[in-house]
Design an enzyme around this catalytic site. Structure first.
Site, PDB file in Angstrom:
ATOM      1  N   HIS A 308      68.921   6.057  32.733  1.00 52.09           N
ATOM      2  CA  HIS A 308      69.636   5.873  34.000  1.00 52.09           C
ATOM      3  C   HIS A 308      69.976   7.234  34.570  1.00 52.09           C
ATOM      4  O   HIS A 308      70.299   8.168  33.836  1.00 52.09           O
ATOM      5  CB  HIS A 308      70.925   5.062  33.781  1.00 52.09           C
ATOM      6  N   ASP A 365      68.984  -3.614  33.488  1.00 46.36           N
ATOM      7  CA  ASP A 365      67.746  -4.417  33.520  1.00 46.36           C
ATOM      8  C   ASP A 365      67.250  -4.806  32.136  1.00 46.36           C
ATOM      9  O   ASP A 365      66.349  -5.642  32.022  1.00 46.36           O
ATOM     10  CB  ASP A 365      66.648  -3.633  34.255  1.00 46.36           C
TER      11      ASP A 365
HETATM   12  C1  SDX Z   1      68.380   0.475  38.076  1.00 47.58           C
HETATM   13  O1  SDX Z   1      70.728   4.236  40.264  1.00 47.58           O
HETATM   14  C2  SDX Z   1      71.199   3.096  39.949  1.00 47.58           C
HETATM   15  O2  SDX Z   1      72.397   2.884  39.965  1.00 47.58           O
HETATM   16  C3  SDX Z   1      70.160   2.002  39.639  1.00 47.58           C
HETATM   17  C4  SDX Z   1      70.690   0.704  39.078  1.00 47.58           C
HETATM   18  C5  SDX Z   1      71.497  -0.051  40.102  1.00 47.58           C
HETATM   19  O3  SDX Z   1      72.337  -0.890  39.691  1.00 47.58           O
HETATM   20  O4  SDX Z   1      71.229   0.106  41.322  1.00 47.58           O
HETATM   21  O5  SDX Z   1      71.489   0.944  37.934  1.00 47.58           O
HETATM   22  C6  SDX Z   1      69.539  -0.235  38.691  1.00 47.58           C
HETATM   23  O6  SDX Z   1      67.482   0.856  38.790  1.00 47.58           O
HETATM   24  C7  SDX Z   1      68.400   0.751  36.597  1.00 47.58           C
HETATM   25  C8  SDX Z   1      67.154   1.584  36.141  1.00 47.58           C
HETATM   26  C9  SDX Z   1      65.966   0.618  35.954  1.00 47.58           C
HETATM   27  N1  SDX Z   1      64.719   1.389  35.664  1.00 47.58           N
HETATM   28  C10 SDX Z   1      64.185   1.407  34.456  1.00 47.58           C
HETATM   29  O7  SDX Z   1      64.658   0.863  33.448  1.00 47.58           O
HETATM   30  C11 SDX Z   1      62.844   2.174  34.402  1.00 47.58           C
HETATM   31  C12 SDX Z   1      62.817   3.067  33.170  1.00 47.58           C
HETATM   32  N2  SDX Z   1      63.767   4.152  33.357  1.00 47.58           N
HETATM   33  C13 SDX Z   1      63.331   5.375  33.909  1.00 47.58           C
HETATM   34  O8  SDX Z   1      62.154   5.436  34.601  1.00 47.58           O
HETATM   35  C14 SDX Z   1      64.429   6.376  34.250  1.00 47.58           C
HETATM   36  O9  SDX Z   1      65.303   6.391  33.211  1.00 47.58           O
HETATM   37  C15 SDX Z   1      65.171   6.194  35.561  1.00 47.58           C
HETATM   38  C16 SDX Z   1      64.234   6.054  36.716  1.00 47.58           C
HETATM   39  C17 SDX Z   1      66.057   5.007  35.487  1.00 47.58           C
HETATM   40  C18 SDX Z   1      66.051   7.434  35.761  1.00 47.58           C
HETATM   41  O10 SDX Z   1      65.176   8.496  35.960  1.00 47.58           O
HETATM   42  P1  SDX Z   1      65.736   9.995  36.146  1.00 47.58           P
HETATM   43  O11 SDX Z   1      67.209  10.022  36.240  1.00 47.58           O
HETATM   44  O12 SDX Z   1      64.942  10.627  37.248  1.00 47.58           O
HETATM   45  O13 SDX Z   1      65.400  10.640  34.767  1.00 47.58           O
HETATM   46  P2  SDX Z   1      64.057  11.398  34.424  1.00 47.58           P
HETATM   47  O14 SDX Z   1      62.894  10.577  34.876  1.00 47.58           O
HETATM   48  O15 SDX Z   1      64.165  12.793  34.921  1.00 47.58           O
HETATM   49  O16 SDX Z   1      64.083  11.375  32.821  1.00 47.58           O
HETATM   50  C19 SDX Z   1      64.728  12.403  32.084  1.00 47.58           C
HETATM   51  C20 SDX Z   1      63.943  12.495  30.775  1.00 47.58           C
HETATM   52  C21 SDX Z   1      62.444  12.699  30.996  1.00 47.58           C
HETATM   53  O17 SDX Z   1      61.923  13.299  29.819  1.00 47.58           O
HETATM   54  P3  SDX Z   1      61.616  14.924  29.814  1.00 47.58           P
HETATM   55  O18 SDX Z   1      60.810  15.236  31.067  1.00 47.58           O
HETATM   56  O19 SDX Z   1      62.973  15.565  29.816  1.00 47.58           O
HETATM   57  O20 SDX Z   1      60.860  15.164  28.546  1.00 47.58           O
HETATM   58  O21 SDX Z   1      64.061  11.244  30.061  1.00 47.58           O
HETATM   59  C22 SDX Z   1      62.768  10.636  29.955  1.00 47.58           C
HETATM   60  C23 SDX Z   1      61.881  11.299  31.006  1.00 47.58           C
HETATM   61  O22 SDX Z   1      60.515  11.247  30.603  1.00 47.58           O
HETATM   62  N3  SDX Z   1      62.963   9.219  30.244  1.00 47.58           N
HETATM   63  C24 SDX Z   1      62.348   8.231  29.587  1.00 47.58           C
HETATM   64  C25 SDX Z   1      62.856   7.049  30.138  1.00 47.58           C
HETATM   65  N4  SDX Z   1      63.738   7.345  31.104  1.00 47.58           N
HETATM   66  C26 SDX Z   1      63.798   8.689  31.167  1.00 47.58           C
HETATM   67  N5  SDX Z   1      61.422   8.251  28.598  1.00 47.58           N
HETATM   68  C27 SDX Z   1      61.002   7.040  28.159  1.00 47.58           C
HETATM   69  N6  SDX Z   1      61.457   5.841  28.636  1.00 47.58           N
HETATM   70  C28 SDX Z   1      62.378   5.816  29.624  1.00 47.58           C
HETATM   71  N7  SDX Z   1      62.820   4.657  30.081  1.00 47.58           N
END
Ligand code: SDX
Length: 430
Positions: A308, A365
Site C-alpha cells: 500500500h 483487497d
Molecule cells: C487499493 O491508495 C489507496 O488508498 C488505495 C486503496 C483505497 O482504499 O483507495 O487502499 C485501495 O488500491 C489498495 C491497493 C490494491 N492493489 C494491490 O493490491 C496491487 C498490489 N500492490 C502493489 O502493486 C503496490 O503495493 C501498490 C500499487 C498498492 C502501491 O504501490 P507503491 O506505493 O507505488 O509501491 P511501489 O510499487 O513503489 O513498491 C515498493 C516496493 C517495490 O520493490 P523495489 O522496487 O523496492 O524492489 O515494494 C514492491 C515493489 O516491487 N512491492 C511489491 C508489491 N507491492 C509493492 N512486490 C510484490 N508484491 C506486491 N504486492
C-alpha cells in the site's frame, strides 16, 4: 503556534516555504510560489509525497494502521454503523440523529428507479461486457436525465445529484449483473433498506420469492462501510481532478470508477481471487512459488492484495475483514480452500524479509474478495462492489474540493527531457 516556515537553498538562492499545519499527521511545505520565484518545480512521480488539498474527511496514519472518517475509527463504524449512516457522515460531516437518518434514507429510497429508457442502454452492451465498463458508462448516461443538476457551484444541485447517484448505483450494478447472465432486470423494492434492496435486485428472480439473508445483508453493509473513503487515493484524486475543471459530479464519479478499475487499485480484489484460484488450479503452484514470483525483479507479477502506498502496517480494513471472513464463511456454511491459501500466503509473506523490509502487508483487497465470493457475488462484480462502497467518499471529497476557495484546476508541471529545436525534414528526404 507561531507560523512555521521551511527554508530551501538552491543554486545560491534561499526560498521561504510557509508551513500548512495539520490537526495530526503530515504538515505541508507550501511550494505554490516556488516556480515563479526559482523557475524550477518539485518532482514527485505519483505525488507520493505531495498534498493537493487540505481535508477534514478522512485521516490515515499509515505507520500505525489507523483510519478515521470525520474523527471516527473505522473499526467503530464497521461494527456499529450502517453504510447509509456513514455516507451521511462523509457527505454532511456529522453522524445523523434518528430524524435526520430517516429523512436521508427516505430521500435515497425515493430515487432508486432508473429512467426506463436506460434499458436500451444496457441492452446495447455485449453480454460479456465487464460490469465496471457498464457502471462507468451508465454513471455518465444517467447524467443526461439530470442536466439541471450539473452546475458544480449550486449546492442544491450537488445534493440532488449525490442522492440520485447513491440511490441509483445499486440498481445500475444489479442490472449490469443481470445483463451478464441473461436474466430479467429486477426493480427496486421500497419496503427494503439500501443493502437489502441491492441484494434483492441482484439475486431475486420473477419465478420465486427472494428472502434477504440478514447475515449477508450485514456483511455487505460492513464491506461497503470499509470501502467508503480513503483520503486522496488514485480514484478520489481523479474525481477531484476532473471536478477541478468544473465538470459535473456524474462525469467526475464516472472518471473515478475508471481509475478504480485498475488492478493496482480497486481491480486488485478481482485479481486476488484469480491469483488464489490459480494456485488451486495449478498443481505446481503454491504459496511459496507465488511469493518467489512476487520477489523476482524480472517477473512483473505482484502479490495482489499486498502492499500500500500509505499503510506500512496492517491495513485496518484488512484486519477487520480477516476476522470477519471467518464469521461469514461459517455463517453461510462454506469451507473455501482459497481462504486457507490466503492465510498461508499471508503467513509466508509476513515472515519473508522481502515483504518485511518493504513493509508490505495485506490491504483491503486481500480478504474482501473472499467474503464477496462467499456471498455469491461473481468475481467480475467485486470492483463494482468496491465502487458502490467508495461512492459517498468520492462525492464528499468532490464537494469539499468545489467548496474550497483555494481550489484551482488540476494542472501538474513536468520535467522535459526530450529533443528541442529540431529542423523539419520533408518526407521525401527522411
Ligand atoms: C487499493 O491508495 C489507496 O488508498 C488505495 C486503496 C483505497 O482504499 O483507495 O487502499 C485501495 O488500491 C489498495 C491497493 C490494491 N492493489 C494491490 O493490491 C496491487 C498490489 N500492490 C502493489 O502493486 C503496490 O503495493 C501498490 C500499487 C498498492 C502501491 O504501490 P507503491 O506505493 O507505488 O509501491 P511501489 O510499487 O513503489 O513498491 C515498493 C516496493 C517495490 O520493490 P523495489 O522496487 O523496492 O524492489 O515494494 C514492491 C515493489 O516491487 N512491492 C511489491 C508489491 N507491492 C509493492 N512486490 C510484490 N508484491 C506486491 N504486492
Amino acid at each position: 503556534m507561531a507560523d512555521r516556515h521551511a527554508q530551501l537553498s538552491f543554486d545560491g538562492n534561499e526560498y521561504d516555504l510557509p508551513i500548512v499545519e495539520p490537526t495530526i499527521g503530515n504538515a505541508g511545505l507550501t511550494i505554490a510560489k516556488l516556480r515563479a520565484d526559482s523557475g524550477d518545480v518539485t518532482y514527485d512521480p505519483g505525488f507520493a509525497n505531495t498534498a493537493g488539498a487540505q481535508s477534514t474527511i478522512t485521516y490515515i496514519d499509515g505507520a500505525a494502521g489507523i483510519l478515521q472518517h470525520r474523527g471516527y475509527a473505522i473499526e467503530d463504524l464497521a461494527a456499529n454503523a450502517t453504510f447509509l449512516e456513514v455516507a451521511y457522515l462523509l457527505l454532511v460531516g456529522k453522524l445523523p440523529n434518528k430524524a435526520e437518518f430517516e429523512a436521508w434514507s427516505e430521500d435515497v429510497r425515493m430515487h432508486t428507479l432508473l429512467n426506463e429508457e436506460m434499458k436500451r442502454f444496457f441492452d446495447a452492451f455485449p453480454k460479456r461486457a465487464h460490469p465496471m465498463a457498464i457502471l462507468s458508462s451508465a454513471t455518465n448516461a444517467i447524467s443526461t436525465f439530470y442536466e439541471d443538476y450539473h452546475d458544480p457551484s449550486n449546492a442544491k444541485a450537488f445534493d440532488e445529484s449525490a442522492v440520485r447517484l447513491l440511490a441509483k448505483m445499486p440498481t445500475i450494478a444489479a442490472w449490469a449483473y443481470k445483463k451478464s447472465i441473461g436474466m430479467p432486470y429486477s426493480y427496486p423494492n421500497n419496503d427494503l433498506d439500501y443493502v437489502e434492496n441491492f441484494l434483492a435486485m441482484m439475486f431475486s428472480l420473477p419465478t420465486a420469492r427472494y428472502e434477504v439473508d440478514p447475515v449477508i445483508a450485514k456483511a455487505v453493509n460492513v464491506l461497503f462501510v470499509l470501502h467508503a473513503d480513503h483520503e486522496q487515493n488514485c480514484s478520489t484524486a481523479t474525481v477531484r481532478g476532473v471536478g477541478s475543471s468544473q465538470a459535473n459530479l456524474f462525469a467526475s464519479v464516472g472518471a473515478g470508477i475508471d481509475a478504480l478499475w485498475g488492478p493496482l487499485h480497486g481491480g486488485a480484489n478481482q485479481r486476488v481471487i484469480e491469483m488464489l484460484q490459480s494456485i488451486v488450479d495449478d498443481p505446481d503452484a503454491s504459496a511459496k512459488s507465488m511469493i518467489a514470483r512476487a520477489k523476482d525483479p524480472n517477473d512483473p507479477f505482484r502479490l495482489m492484495g499486498f502492499g500500500h502506498r500509505v499503510y506500512k502496517n496492517y491495513d485496518p480494513r484488512a484486519r477487520v475483514l480477516r476476522s470477519y471472513a471467518d464469521d461469514v464463511l461459517a455463517a453461510v456454511g462454506i469451507k473455501d480452500p482459497l481462504f486457507d491459501i490466503a492465510k498461508e500466503l499471508e503467513q509466508t509473506a509476513l515472515e519473508d524479509d522481502y515483504f518485511v523490509e518493504r513493509k508490505l502487508f495485506p490491504n483491503v483487497d486481500f480478504y474482501s474478495g473472499l467474503i464477496f465470493r462467499a456471498l455469491d457475488f461473481p468475481t467480475r462484480m467485486f470492483t463494482v462492489l468496491f465502487a458502490m462502497g467508495r461512492l459517498p467518499g468520492w462525492m464528499a471529497q468532490w464537494k469539499e474540493m468545489t467548496e474550497d476557495p483555494s481550489t484551482r484546476i488540476m494542472r501538474p508541471r513536468q520535467i522535459y527531457i526530450g529533443d528541442i529545436d529540431k529542423e523539419y525534414v520533408p518526407i521525401e528526404e527522411r
